[in-house]
Design a protein around this motif. Structure first.
Motif, short mmCIF file in Angstrom:
data_model
loop_
_atom_site.label_atom_id
_atom_site.label_comp_id
_atom_site.label_asym_id
_atom_site.label_seq_id
_atom_site.Cartn_x
_atom_site.Cartn_y
_atom_site.Cartn_z
N ALA A 73 -6.77 -42.20 7.18
CA ALA A 73 -7.44 -43.00 6.00
C ALA A 73 -8.62 -43.68 6.50
O ALA A 73 -9.16 -44.04 5.65
N ARG A 74 -8.98 -43.34 7.86
CA ARG A 74 -10.24 -44.10 8.30
C ARG A 74 -11.22 -42.95 8.25
O ARG A 74 -12.08 -42.94 9.25
N LYS A 75 -11.39 -41.86 7.46
CA LYS A 75 -12.24 -40.82 7.81
C LYS A 75 -12.87 -40.84 6.55
O LYS A 75 -12.59 -40.83 5.47
N GLU A 76 -14.35 -40.35 6.72
CA GLU A 76 -14.93 -40.19 5.60
C GLU A 76 -16.23 -39.17 6.15
O GLU A 76 -16.61 -39.00 7.11
N VAL A 77 -16.69 -38.24 4.82
CA VAL A 77 -17.94 -37.45 5.01
C VAL A 77 -18.87 -38.01 3.98
O VAL A 77 -18.63 -38.06 2.83
N MET A 289 -18.93 -38.49 13.96
CA MET A 289 -19.04 -39.88 14.84
C MET A 289 -17.77 -40.44 14.70
O MET A 289 -17.18 -40.90 13.48
N ARG A 290 -17.37 -40.93 16.10
CA ARG A 290 -16.04 -41.57 16.11
C ARG A 290 -16.23 -43.21 16.60
O ARG A 290 -17.17 -43.20 17.47
N GLY A 291 -15.90 -44.02 15.85
CA GLY A 291 -16.36 -45.57 16.30
C GLY A 291 -15.05 -46.45 16.44
O GLY A 291 -13.99 -45.93 15.88
N VAL A 300 -16.77 -41.12 10.82
CA VAL A 300 -17.77 -40.96 9.71
C VAL A 300 -18.38 -39.55 10.14
O VAL A 300 -19.03 -39.64 11.10
N ALA A 301 -18.41 -38.77 9.11
CA ALA A 301 -19.20 -37.23 9.50
C ALA A 301 -20.23 -37.26 8.50
O ALA A 301 -20.19 -37.76 7.43
#
Length: 670
Positions: A73-77, A289-291, A300-301
């Motif tokens: 759920a914490r992924k976005e492009v 990017m992984r934070g 966030v890709a």
């Protein structure tokens, strides 16, 4: 399309589509932009009002979010149509969940003294024409992210006036100066070139959710002159190639990592990447990017259609990777240097070298009082020197490391010693030497500038020095560069020091002091003469690099503009006419955190520890950097089994602060 963020306990959920206009500005020739097509955008729940329409005549930034639960759920492009620096910066900075994590919660000391103020009463003397609706003047102009653009403007023109004005906007505290967190941020930002060559600036102001105020727009009471319009035009029109975009992502991750714990995930640029683990991979970012700013990872890709690989290109890339993995690495016959003279000599030198005594207790007490006075959310602070050139910024996590208790007394996920020994045993089993190089924190080397009255030669970190002794006593080969860095201070020439004034990292003098010692140690290994060293095969050139300190962003908003980018002396290593880069057949693998990457893969490049070590020893050096922290890099090494066949030595270099309460766990090899 509409934008509809759903936040659940800080996580993003719901399939979301968003379109924001990124219009290219008319060139100096006077071309008129094409008519704009309106696109409405709905606010996320953290915004008090609906965001107004945004014009989109040319490029579009679309944002696709996962509809899953849990980590997915914490992924976005974020897809950028045109790979300009302006578009990529906007994609990275605007409403980025990594940067927003934890900022929705109301500060404990917030009283809401001006919560009912009307728009006309808002305390912004630097703004004009305040409005709750988007002004027509910005239609057809590309929105910018102000922070990266203002840095570029300063680098190109030497003028930081715009940054000071915008920092002042974000620093307004509504009569409550004791609240550290920003009451509002500048969201979209527009530069409007005028017929007389000047540039007017308009901004979208986004109040924090806990203020209860609405989004508004305003014109800055500031106009830029000179070459600003030219810089702006180039910023929004010049397109990057795929390699430039990769460098952009790498640099961004390096700047954000100290407090947002950012890193780039291993990913083939343009290859498929899934928003969810159980759905077909339909995304094709050039960087992921992984934070982990609050204990839960967020991805966030960034995708650019021109960089997406076709199925045929993907197959060709897979074949090329397979051939490279099978044939590029040349295995070597290795024999470990099992002598312990260097280790035992270093161990002996540490005995009694940093006692806990009245002086260290005094330093510790003063530092604890300093930290206690800081707002709990403030991660950096300044101390003034004898002159402005001697003002330093300090990092809270580094200071906490100086206040550490027994490092090996931490729990199994925080104690680094068992994991380092496990790594040594693995490398021993394949005949590869391990050399651990902890990098002291700036606060440890410049303790006299951190706490007034501290003797310049006082060892202020008994726990850290004891851990170095424990590593050596346990059988680890450790290079102790602390004495060399302490000695290097004698050559300080303000504003240049062994560490950067506004940054967590070393600068050239400190790096050279450490690399001289590291190179000497490498040449002492018994296998060095058989490793094919070619002294003199590389050449060095002096240069400079402009670096924005990574600590500036963590100061109170009103103070950020006081610390512009520093021009730093640097070295650049060349192999023939090309900047040096170590290959897979390098006998040395230098791995670790950002200390291996600064000056190596960001800033002026090919002048960091890997390149300098190769220059000094005549041996090729491959560099493996984890921007998210040293504790995670050895897992990446474990995926390089083919490359390891050529290695004789692994140098594990990382900041010593991650030995204490690292946000990245020291879990077992896998």
């Amino acid at each position: 399309m509409t934008r509809n963020f759903l936040r659940r306990n800080g996580a993003l959920a719901g399939v979301v589509f968003a379109s924001f206009s990124l219009a290219l500005l008319a060139c100096a020739s006077g071309d008129t932009p094409k008519p704009a097509t309106e696109v409405t955008a709905e606010t996320q729940s953290s915004r008090p009002t609906v965001l107004p329409a945004v014009a989109a005549p040319v490029s579009v930034l679309s944002m696709r979010l996962s509809d899953a639960v849990g980590d997915d759920a914490r992924k976005e492009v974020r897809v950028v149509d045109k790979p300009t620096l302006a578009a990529l910066d906007f994609a990275a900075y605007y409403d980025n969940p990594i940067r927003l994590a934890g900022k929705d919660e109301k500060p404990e000391n917030y009283k809401g003294l001006m919560a009912n103020a009307k728009l006309a009463e808002y305390p912004f003397p630097m703004l004009d024409l305040l409005s709750e609706s988007e002004p027509a003047v910005v239609s057809g102009h590309q929105p910018l992210a102000w922070e990266p653009f203002s840095k570029i403007l300063y680098a190109q023109t030497g003028d930081d006036s715009l940054a000071k004005v915008l920092s002042a906007v974000e620093a307004v505290k509504w009569g409550e100066p004791d609240v550290f967190r920003a009451f509002q941020t500048v969201g979209r930002f527009w530069g409007i070139p005028m017929s007389d060559g000047t540039v007017e600036w308009w901004a979208e102001i986004l109040p924090a959710i806990w203020t209860g105020r609405t989004v508004f727009f305003a014109k800055l009471k500031f106009v830029s002159r000179g070459e600003t319009a030219e810089v702006l035009n180039h910023y929004i029109t010049a397109e990057m190639n795929a390699e430039d975009a990769q460098n952009w992502a790498r640099t961004l991750s390096s700047y954000w990592y100290p407090t947002l714990n950012t890193d780039l995930e291993p990913h083939t640029p343009g290859a498929r990447w899934a928003l969810t683990n159980d759905s077909p991979a339909v995304e094709a970012p050039f960087a992921v990017m992984r934070g982990n700013p609050m204990g839960s990872p967020i991805w966030v890709a960034f995708e650019v259609p021109a960089f997406v690989l076709s199925e045929e290109q993907l197959r060709a890339q897979a074949i090329a990777d397979s051939l490279a993995a099978a044939g590029e690495v040349v295995p070597v016959n290795r024999m470990l240097d099992t002598t312990s003279d260097a280790r035992l000599q270093t161990l002996a030198s540490l005995e009694g070298s940093c006692p806990a005594n009245a002086e260290t207790a005094k330093f510790r007490s003063a530092l604890e009082k300093t930290l206690a006075k800081l707002p709990k959310e403030q991660n950096a602070w300044a101390t003034a020197g004898a002159s402005p050139a001697e003002t330093f910024l300090w990092f809270r996590r580094n200071a906490n490391y100086l206040l550490a208790d027994k490092i090996t007394g931490q729990d199994s996920l925080r104690n680094p010693l068992p994991r380092l020994l496990e790594l040594k045993h693995y490398l021993d089993s394949i005949g590869v030497q391990l050399l651990v190089v902890p990098v002291p924190v700036k606060e440890e080397i410049y303790a006299e500038r951190l706490v007034a009255g501290t003797p310049a030669d006082l060892c202020v970190n008994p726990a850290g020095r004891e851990f170095t002794r424990e590593m050596l006593a346990a059988g680890l080969d450790v290079l102790d560069i602390y004495p060399a860095l302490m000695a290097a201070k004698a050559g300080d020439e303000p504003p240049h020091f062994s560490y950067q004034r506004y940054d967590t990292h070393w600068s050239l003098p400190g790096m050279l002091a450490a690399m001289e010692q590291l190179a000497a140690r490498v040449t002492q290994y018994s296998w060095y003469g058989d490793a094919g060293a070619k002294p003199g095969s590389l050449n060095m050139q002096e240069t400079t690099t402009l670096r924005e300190g990574d600590l500036v962003a963590h100061l109170p908003d009103a103070e950020k503009a006081k610390y512009p980018a520093d021009t730093l002396p640097a070295m650049k290593i060349f192999k023939g006419a090309e900047p040096y880069k170590g290959g897979k057949n390098a006998p040395i693998l230098l791995m670790g955190d950002s200390f291996t990457g600064v000056f190596e893969s960001v800033d002026q490049k090919s002048g960091g520890p890997g390149s300098l070590l190769a220059y000094a020893t005549g041996l090729d050096v491959q560099v493996l950097t984890s921007w998210g922290g040293g504790p995670g890099v050895y897992h990446r090494m474990m995926k390089m089994k083919k490359d390891m066949q050529s290695k004789r030595l692994v140098v594990y270099m990382m900041t010593a602060r991650d030995f204490w309460q690292s946000p990245m766990e020291w879990d077992a090899l896998r």
